[in-house]
Write a protein that holds these residues in place. Structure first.
Motif: not given
Length: 658
Positions: A441-445, A472-475, A493-501, A516-520
């Protein structure tokens, strides 16, 4: 080459100290080269979805690099149809500059550019391929928020050689030669490759120029590509614990740019010339420390010309000159239960843009046309540390922290210089549940600043957006792995949020805009499996589901939509049979779901693709027949860009030893 004095100081001191402190290890006596001394990584250094592929299995057949990637779970390829035409990888929905591509550690994406163009990239002389879908080692880059790909060319400790030629439909021709030379203290390998393709495939034009109201089949014009490439890799073992390496890549080629409107009068093209050099020194005293020093220099020249076409912005004749240099220092301290890796990088890049078709471009009146010759300069400094901890015999922990500082100077104007500082963090855990089952398992920012291409546009068919914000990416990622010969199964399984994508979208004229998209949010599930059915039959497959949802957007109508050009389902399976002197393989892929636009009005059609290969080996020679897209599926990657259909290639390989 422009490197600051302090960079040279770091570089010279590192080599001087390694020779001075361990002089007894550096006597030039014959060395038996039985293992490589730069294997400082362990699987626990980058806990997460990391795949290493042996490329030797592909050497006796015709398979473009982009097709090797597209068969891997979680990877999609955005491409323009045709041999050697533009292609760029997407990993788990991440695209463009989010995904970085390297060749022997040399970045193919520029600090200022967009996605890496792998259309002309080949596995010529390459030995292995590393794919990082989650955590990326800081030694490659801390800003690859969408993953990284690294092609490795390692020297062989024999005196083997290989010559190859491929001919195929659409007037495709490809020839290459590789030679390895081994001595008691040195390894040398080098190679040359020549590519050409007409790519004028037949396609049904819905609105042909000759009769806009009557669809008919016509050849697609302006798809041709030509390129020449070469490499030289040399390694000298000073001692069993110390070596130096020099690697050189060269590439020159011309690629025609197909237009949305198919006309023989379209003459748009890009001419490229690239040179890359990397020198490294490695000192490896096991159980004490290892020191790896790398110096990289690259220069690229591109000429974009669409003066005789209606492609892109039209009437462009632009020159792009790029220079890049990097110093990369890595120190590793292994202990009983700990390993500490410290990395320091200094990178500089200049891109000079000249509008050769505009007489005012180098004058103060250039703002009238909006085409001002300019230089964009970016300096990036990375300081990072990674700690690996063996908590128990079955549990490993890995944490990586990197501080990044960017300094940008657009247009050579001191008033517009700005600096940005940010952090990249990754934490992972690996636990062996049983002898055959493990969990990771892993977490990254992470954060990625916009590139010059995204900010200001280039190459005639993109429009920049200087108001772009950093991504800005958090996964998070979780993997369950089962290995018990002959079966290997991995579920992720994974999930990743990108702010200002930062996303790109093609309009009706084929021009690409950035915004830019607010958040994806990217989420997905991946399942891979492989087994040996018998001693001579192997089977492998993968199933991938992914979603790329717009969570926040200035326009509320986009919220909840899927990002454009992202598929939802992908299924791939392959079967290979090896009964000398014959071998054969068959692969079937299916993809479905997704849209061509962010409005989700244009559905991306499903695609079914069948490929096959048959190889016959005679002593040290092989003959291979490769069939591509047997199903003749014409589903487009881009809504306005046609795809070639069924094709066939005949490949001949001959190896020798001197």
């Amino acid at each position: 080459m422009r490197l600051y004095n302090k960079y040279y100081t770091f570089f010279i001191i590192s080599i001087y100290l390694s020779n001075f402190l361990y002089a007894e290890e550096t006597q030039l006596t014959p060395i038996s080269i039985t293992q490589k001394t730069n294997d400082i990584f362990t699987p626990h250094d980058f806990i997460g979805a990391h795949t290493k592929i042996d490329l030797e299995q592909y050497q006796n057949q015709y398979i473009p690099f982009k097709e090797i990637l597209s068969s891997q779970v979680g990877i999609d390829i955005e491409s323009v149809s045709g041999h050697g035409q533009y292609a760029t990888p997407m990993i788990r929905g991440a695209e463009g500059q989010q995904v970085l591509v390297f060749e022997n550690g040399i970045p193919l994406n520029s600090l200022n550019g967009s996605g890496a163009d792998i259309g002309s990239l080949s596995i010529h002389g390459a030995t292995s391929l590393d794919i990082y879908r989650g955590m990326v080692p800081m030694e490659l880059s801390p800003t690859a928020i969408g993953g990284a790909i690294n092609i490795t060319k390692e020297d062989s400790n024999d005196n083997s050689g290989r010559i190859s030629h491929t001919s195929g439909i659409y007037n495709v021709h490809q020839s290459s030669i590789v030679q390895n030379i081994s001595t008691e203290n040195a390894l040398i390998s080098g190679g040359l490759k020549i590519n050409s393709a007409e790519n004028n495939f037949i396609y049904k034009e819905n609105q042909p120029v000759s009769s806009p109201s009557t669809p008919k089949f016509e050849p697609r014009h302006n798809n041709a590509t030509e390129s020449n490439s070469g490499f030289l890799n040399s390694t000298y073992y000073i001692s069993k614990n110390q070596k130096i390496n020099a690697h050189i890549n060269t590439f020159s080629g011309t690629r025609e740019i197909p237009g949305i409107i198919n006309t023989i009068n379209n003459k748009a093209n890009i001419t490229a010339d690239t040179k890359q050099f990397r020198f490294s020194h490695n000192l490896n005293l096991r159980n004490i420390f290892s020191l790896n020093t790398q110096l990289t220099y690259a220069e690229a020249s591109e000429l974009y010309d669409d003066r005789e076409s209606d492609v892109g912005l039209g009437t462009q004749y632009d020159s792009y000159q790029t220079q890049f240099d990097r110093v990369n220092l890595t120190v590793t301290y292994p202990q009983d239960k700990f390993k500490v890796i410290i990395n320091q990088q200094f990178q500089n890049e200049d891109i000079n843009i000249e509008y050769l078709n505009d007489l005012l471009s180098n004058t103060k009146d250039c703002f009238i046309s909006g085409q001002c010759d300019r230089t964009y300069y970016r300096k990036q400094t990375n300081s990072g540390i990674r700690l690996e901890w063996k908590k128990s015999d079955s549990t490993y922990l890995s944490n990586q922290l990197v501080f990044i500082q960017n300094q940008d100077s657009p247009f050579n104007n001191s008033s517009t210089r700005f600096e940005k500082q940010f952090w990249s963090f990754h934490s992972g855990v690996s636990h062996n549940i049983t002898d055959h089952t493990s969990f990771e398992g892993s977490y990254n920012k992470q954060l990625r600043p916009a590139s010059a291409n995204e900010l200001f546009g280039d190459k005639g068919y993109t429009i920049g957006n200087p108001d772009l914000l950093p991504e800005e990416s958090t996964g998070f990622e979780a993997m369950l792995i089962y290995r018990d010969y002959p079966n290997n199964i991995t579920a992720t399984t994974y999930t990743r949020d990108v702010i200002n994508s930062i996303i790109k979208q093609q309009n009706s004229q084929g021009i690409i805009n950035f915004d830019n998209i607010g958040k994806t949010r990217f989420t997905g599930v991946e399942l891979t499996f492989e087994t040996n059915i018998t001693d001579f039959i192997d089977y492998s497959g993968s199933i991938n589901w992914q979603s790329s949802e717009i969570i926040k957007h200035n326009a509320s109508r986009f919220i909840g939509n899927q990002l454009n050009n992202h598929r939802n389902w992908y299924f791939d399976q392959s079967l290979s049979i090896n009964t000398q002197p014959f071998s054969a393989s068959l692969s079937l892929s299916f993809e479905d779901g997704g849209y061509y636009d962010n409005q989700n009005l244009l559905n991306r059609q499903h695609k079914l693709n069948l490929n096959g290969n048959l190889t016959y080996t005679i002593s040290t020679s092989t003959i291979a027949l490769t069939l591509k897209n047997i199903t003749n599926d014409r589903t487009e990657t881009y809504v306005n860009t046609p795809v070639m259909g069924r094709s066939a290639y005949l490949n001949y390989n001959h190896t020798w030893s001197i």
